[in-house]
Design a protein around this motif. Structure first.
Motif, short mmCIF file in Angstrom:
data_model
loop_
_atom_site.label_atom_id
_atom_site.label_comp_id
_atom_site.label_asym_id
_atom_site.label_seq_id
_atom_site.Cartn_x
_atom_site.Cartn_y
_atom_site.Cartn_z
N ASP A 149 70.64 10.37 -25.99
CA ASP A 149 69.79 10.85 -27.07
C ASP A 149 68.79 11.90 -26.61
O ASP A 149 67.98 12.38 -27.40
CB ASP A 149 69.04 9.67 -27.71
CG ASP A 149 68.10 8.99 -26.71
OD1 ASP A 149 68.48 8.87 -25.53
OD2 ASP A 149 67.00 8.57 -27.12
N ILE A 150 68.84 12.25 -25.34
CA ILE A 150 67.88 13.21 -24.79
C ILE A 150 68.55 14.57 -24.57
O ILE A 150 69.62 14.66 -23.96
CB ILE A 150 67.31 12.72 -23.44
CG1 ILE A 150 66.54 11.41 -23.63
CG2 ILE A 150 66.41 13.77 -22.80
CD1 ILE A 150 65.28 11.54 -24.45
N ARG A 151 67.90 15.61 -25.07
CA ARG A 151 68.30 16.99 -24.78
C ARG A 151 67.09 17.70 -24.18
O ARG A 151 65.95 17.34 -24.46
CB ARG A 151 68.76 17.71 -26.04
CG ARG A 151 70.05 17.19 -26.65
CD ARG A 151 70.45 18.03 -27.84
NE ARG A 151 70.61 19.44 -27.49
CZ ARG A 151 71.75 19.98 -27.04
NH1 ARG A 151 72.82 19.23 -26.92
NH2 ARG A 151 71.82 21.27 -26.75
N LEU A 152 67.36 18.70 -23.39
CA LEU A 152 66.28 19.42 -22.73
C LEU A 152 65.94 20.73 -23.43
O LEU A 152 65.23 21.57 -22.87
CB LEU A 152 66.65 19.69 -21.27
CG LEU A 152 67.00 18.46 -20.42
CD1 LEU A 152 67.25 18.86 -18.98
CD2 LEU A 152 65.93 17.38 -20.51
N ASP A 153 66.43 20.90 -24.64
CA ASP A 153 66.14 22.12 -25.40
C ASP A 153 64.63 22.31 -25.53
O ASP A 153 63.89 21.38 -25.85
CB ASP A 153 66.74 22.03 -26.81
CG ASP A 153 68.24 21.81 -26.77
OD1 ASP A 153 68.65 20.71 -26.37
OD2 ASP A 153 68.98 22.74 -27.13
N GLY A 154 64.19 23.52 -25.31
CA GLY A 154 62.78 23.83 -25.45
C GLY A 154 61.97 23.67 -24.19
O GLY A 154 60.82 24.12 -24.12
N LEU A 155 62.53 23.02 -23.17
CA LEU A 155 61.83 22.87 -21.90
C LEU A 155 62.10 24.07 -21.00
O LEU A 155 63.25 24.49 -20.83
CB LEU A 155 62.29 21.61 -21.17
CG LEU A 155 61.67 20.27 -21.55
CD1 LEU A 155 62.18 19.20 -20.62
CD2 LEU A 155 60.14 20.34 -21.51
N LYS A 156 61.03 24.61 -20.43
CA LYS A 156 61.17 25.68 -19.45
C LYS A 156 60.91 25.08 -18.08
O LYS A 156 59.83 24.56 -17.81
CB LYS A 156 60.18 26.81 -19.73
CG LYS A 156 60.36 28.02 -18.83
CD LYS A 156 59.45 29.17 -19.26
CE LYS A 156 59.71 30.42 -18.41
NZ LYS A 156 58.84 31.55 -18.84
N ILE A 157 61.92 25.14 -17.22
CA ILE A 157 61.89 24.45 -15.94
C ILE A 157 62.06 25.45 -14.80
O ILE A 157 62.97 26.30 -14.83
CB ILE A 157 63.02 23.41 -15.85
CG1 ILE A 157 62.94 22.41 -17.00
CG2 ILE A 157 63.01 22.69 -14.52
CD1 ILE A 157 64.14 21.50 -17.08
N VAL A 158 61.21 25.33 -13.79
CA VAL A 158 61.43 26.05 -12.54
C VAL A 158 62.10 25.08 -11.57
O VAL A 158 61.61 23.97 -11.35
CB VAL A 158 60.11 26.56 -11.93
CG1 VAL A 158 60.35 27.18 -10.55
CG2 VAL A 158 59.46 27.59 -12.85
N GLY A 216 70.52 22.04 -21.76
CA GLY A 216 69.73 22.74 -22.76
C GLY A 216 68.45 23.36 -22.29
O GLY A 216 67.77 24.05 -23.06
N ALA A 217 68.05 23.16 -21.05
CA ALA A 217 66.78 23.69 -20.57
C ALA A 217 66.86 25.20 -20.31
O ALA A 217 67.93 25.74 -20.02
CB ALA A 217 66.36 22.98 -19.29
N GLU A 218 65.71 25.85 -20.40
CA GLU A 218 65.59 27.22 -19.93
C GLU A 218 65.23 27.13 -18.45
O GLU A 218 64.18 26.59 -18.10
CB GLU A 218 64.49 27.96 -20.69
CG GLU A 218 64.28 29.40 -20.21
CD GLU A 218 63.11 30.09 -20.91
OE1 GLU A 218 62.64 31.12 -20.37
OE2 GLU A 218 62.66 29.58 -21.95
N VAL A 219 66.09 27.64 -17.59
CA VAL A 219 65.96 27.41 -16.15
C VAL A 219 65.59 28.70 -15.43
O VAL A 219 66.24 29.73 -15.59
CB VAL A 219 67.28 26.86 -15.56
CG1 VAL A 219 67.15 26.67 -14.05
CG2 VAL A 219 67.65 25.53 -16.23
N HIS A 220 64.53 28.61 -14.66
CA HIS A 220 64.14 29.69 -13.74
C HIS A 220 64.38 29.14 -12.33
O HIS A 220 63.64 28.29 -11.85
CB HIS A 220 62.67 30.06 -13.93
CG HIS A 220 62.23 31.22 -13.10
ND1 HIS A 220 61.30 32.14 -13.52
CD2 HIS A 220 62.60 31.64 -11.86
CE1 HIS A 220 61.11 33.05 -12.58
NE2 HIS A 220 61.89 32.74 -11.56
N ALA A 221 65.44 29.60 -11.68
CA ALA A 221 65.85 29.06 -10.38
C ALA A 221 65.32 29.92 -9.24
O ALA A 221 65.44 31.15 -9.26
CB ALA A 221 67.37 28.96 -10.30
#
Length: 446
Positions: free
Chosen positions: A169-178, A198-203
């Motif tokens: 039931d968990i999605r990561l949409d809307g999270l900005k993650i480094v 679904g996360a926005e990822v800055h690697a």
């Protein structure tokens, strides 16, 4: 019987020196191969590695060792340590190998071994393999020499397993993650897993060149991930180490969230959800007294083991616990993995963040750590902790801290260092305690 090769986490050392040479790696392959030649089936070993330059050399040497005694080899390429453990079980292998020195610089390397169940080897197995290293192992007949092959979908299999640990039931949409991968083993799999959820990822730390693993990046070098989180306006930072079996988190303000705070979060969340078994959390003697007090306030116990994730795991099994870890960031979630897994632990943190709707800085600092100080004293030989003068100083300090703090003194399992840690409510007393013991140890070691 003392171990001459294996330390607290496999065999480790500077490459092309001491125990970490191609010749030793081949012997380890032969010895481990013979140790796990059980039954009449075709035997196989899974080998993964991180991104160190020396990984090529040690990988080839171990392939030679295993195949020479009749084991087939499956090569995974760069793969997090927990991925090797997982695939050892999934591929029905008899033994698994991770070639990595974890958070150490690239000049070092190491060999971690897993049994067919995906768990790190017992002391009994390690001692047996050590004894075999001093002997010539019988070679397989020409027709029974093993084969080696590389599988191309290993990373995809691991990513699939990692994503499966996140509640549906968990999605990561809307999270900005480094995500800081330390230029190590997770440089492809961790950013991919977070993005696919679904996360926005800055690697960052995702351009390994063989020599830059853990170099000013990763869970032991947090400046870059902190700067990147703040500068990019990210919600959270995830910092892994070279083989991705440990995790340190950075909140949106650039503040560090260490393993103790992560254990407080996951332990209390799992307890509230009815998922925590064993009545508490397993940590080591190095975990902060503040964590222990927090868990007690939640009606949970903190069970303490010796330092090292293998000892955490042993106590977890003995206590029937499914969660434990270390202040340094090893997180063992037995419902999902057989060894520490930084990426899976990160997903548990992210799930809590999504459910709470809070900012990371509001959610991830659940207790105030008591003052704690750790210092290392290097020595060249002997046993300074057995010196009568050192023991007298330790006794005096323990008496002064009684009821007000803790003292932990131990030799390192990987280098000639005595680690001295004290903690308590009085920061000045903690400082004085550590300084007094360190001075006594240094004098005895002189």
């Amino acid at each position: 019987m003392a171990k001459n090769y294996f330390g607290t986490d496999g065999i480790r050392g500077r490459t092309n020196a001491g125990v970490m040479t191609a010749a030793v790696a081949m012997k380890v392959g032969q010895a481990a191969g013979h140790r796990f030649l059980r039954g009449d089936h075709r035997h196989r070993v899974v080998i993964g590695k991180d991104t160190r330059l020396s990984g090529y050399m040690l990988e080839n040497a171990m392939v030679a060792g295993f195949t020479s005694v009749g084991m087939d080899v499956i090569l995974l390429g760069p793969m997090p340590t927990p991925g090797v453990a997982m695939l050892t079980r999934e591929l029905r292998a008899d033994v698994g190998v991770m070639i990595s020195a974890s958070h150490n610089p690239y000049e070092d390397n190491g060999i971690k071994l897993f049994g067919p169940d995906g768990f790190k080897l017992s002391d009994e197995d390690e001692l047996a393999i050590e004894a075999m290293l001093g002997e010539e192992q019988p070679l397989a007949p020409s027709e029974d020499i093993g084969r080696a092959r590389r599988i191309d979908d290993a990373r995809g299999r691991y990513i699939h397993a990692v994503k499966g640990s996140l509640p549906h039931d968990i999605r990561l949409d809307g999270l900005k993650i480094v995500v800081d991968c330390a230029n190590g083993a997770a440089y492809q799999v961790a950013p991919s897993a977070f993005w696919e959820l679904g996360a926005e990822v800055h690697a960052i730390g995702v351009t390994p060149n063989g020599k830059n693993i853990n170099d000013k990046v990763g869970s032991t070098h947090l400046d870059l991930v902190k700067e990147t989180v703040v500068a990019s306006g990210a919600d959270i930072g995830i910092a892994l180490d070279g083989d991705a079996d440990r995790l340190i988190v950075v909140d949106e303000k650039g503040q560090t969230v260490d393993g103790d705070q992560i254990m407080a979060l996951i332990g209390s969340q799992w307890a509230a959800q009815g998922r925590l078994s064993g009545g508490g959390v397993v940590a080591t003697v190095m975990s902060n007294l503040g964590l222990e007090r927090f868990l007690q306030g939640q009606g949970l116990e903190l069970f303490r083991s010796k330092v090292g994730d293998r000892y955490v795991l042993e106590l977890m099994k003995a206590r029937g616990c499914n969660f434990g870890g270390e202040q340094s960031g090893h997180m063992i979630l037995l419902d999902h993995a057989t060894t520490g897994d930084g990426t899976i632990a990160a997903l548990q943190v992210l799930a809590a963040l999504v459910r709470s709707g809070k900012r990371a800085s509001e959610l991830l600092h659940l207790f105030d750590p008591v003052p704690q100080l750790l210092k290392n004293v290097r020595f060249s030989g002997g046993k300074p902790l057995e010196d009568a003068r050192v023991q007298a100083v330790i006794a005096d300090v323990e008496a002064s801290l009684a009821g007000k703090g803790r003292l932990v003194i131990r030799p390192s399992g990987t280098e000639p260092v005595i680690r001295v840690m004290a903690e308590g409510d009085d920061a000045a007393q903690v400082q004085q305690s550590v300084d007094a013991i360190c001075a006594a140890v240094a004098e005895a070691a002189a």
